[in-house]
Design an enzyme around this catalytic site. Structure first.
Site, PDB file in Angstrom:
ATOM      1  CB  ILE A 101      -1.115  -0.409   1.370  1.00 63.53           C
ATOM      2  CG1 ILE A 101      -1.786   0.983   1.845  1.00 63.53           C
ATOM      3  CG2 ILE A 101      -0.720  -0.034   2.384  1.00 63.53           C
ATOM      4  CD1 ILE A 101      -2.790   0.854   1.826  1.00 63.53           C
ATOM      5  CB  CYS A 102       0.596   4.198   0.850  1.00 62.12           C
ATOM      6  SG  CYS A 102       1.573   5.308   0.874  1.00 62.12           S
ATOM      7  CB  ALA A 103       5.937   4.778  -0.811  1.00 67.83           C
ATOM      8  CE1 TYR A 122      -0.220   9.760  -0.535  1.00 72.27           C
ATOM      9  CE2 TYR A 122       1.568  10.632  -1.687  1.00 72.27           C
ATOM     10  CZ  TYR A 122       0.662  11.055  -1.011  1.00 72.27           C
ATOM     11  OH  TYR A 122      -0.343  12.110  -0.242  1.00 72.27           O
TER      12      TYR A 122
END
Length: 182
Positions: A101-103, A122
């Site tokens: 998730i995200c970066a 992200y």
């Protein structure tokens, strides 16, 4: 079901805690793994979590799913850990679930694991998803890879992990019990 989430210094707290909490509510055996020499790991907002175990590949062989939270510099620290890179590549060959998730999808992208797969991350990290078909969605599942955008959709991501490991019925029940999307 057995899942491991990897905590490196500077991880995104919301993403890690939401995944741990949600999977434990689903009675999935999830362990937080410290990537350092200490069980205590400091997140990107200086929240310190106590991991369940230290990184030991022998202990991680029984994983059904590996989970990478984002955050900076946590994602960079995950990316720079050769032990984790080796485990991710081996797990992908063994057709195990890998979620980021995200970066953190950037770690998978740089290892070439997302080549030809649909993925998200992200905003601003898309160029690191080497060879992936980037989607602008909260959560993207392509085969055994699950990627997600960031802290604001951590519960969507976590519920999707529950759905994959234990079924939609339980995921929907947890969503309802947690007063999410009602």
């Amino acid at each position: 079901m057995k899942a491991y989430i990897f905590l490196a210094e500077g991880f995104e707290e919301i993403e890690a805690v939401t995944a741990i909490d949600t999977l434990r509510r689903a009675e999935i055996d999830i362990k937080a793994v410290s990537m350092s020499e200490s069980l205590e790991v400091k997140g990107s907002r200086n929240v310190v979590l106590k991991a369940d175990i230290l990184f030991d590949e022998k202990q991680l062989k029984d994983a059904n799913m590996l989970i990478l939270p984002g955050g900076m510099p946590g994602t960079k620290n995950l990316e720079n850990d050769g032990r984790l890179a080796e485990l991710l590549q081996k797990s992908a060959k063994e057709n195990k679930y890998i979620a980021a998730i995200c970066a953190a999808p950037m770690v998978l992208g740089k290892l070439g694991l997302l080549f030809g797969k649909e993925a998200t991350c992200y905003p601003g990290f898309e160029s690191y998803l080497e060879g992936a078909k980037v989607k602008d969605e909260k959560v993207v599942v392509d085969g055994k890879f699950i990627t997600s955008k960031g802290p604001g959709v951590a519960l969507d991501f976590s519920l999707k992990l529950v759905e994959i490991l234990k079924g939609k019925e339980l995921s929907d029940k947890l969503s309802k019990d947690m007063i999410y999307n009602n």
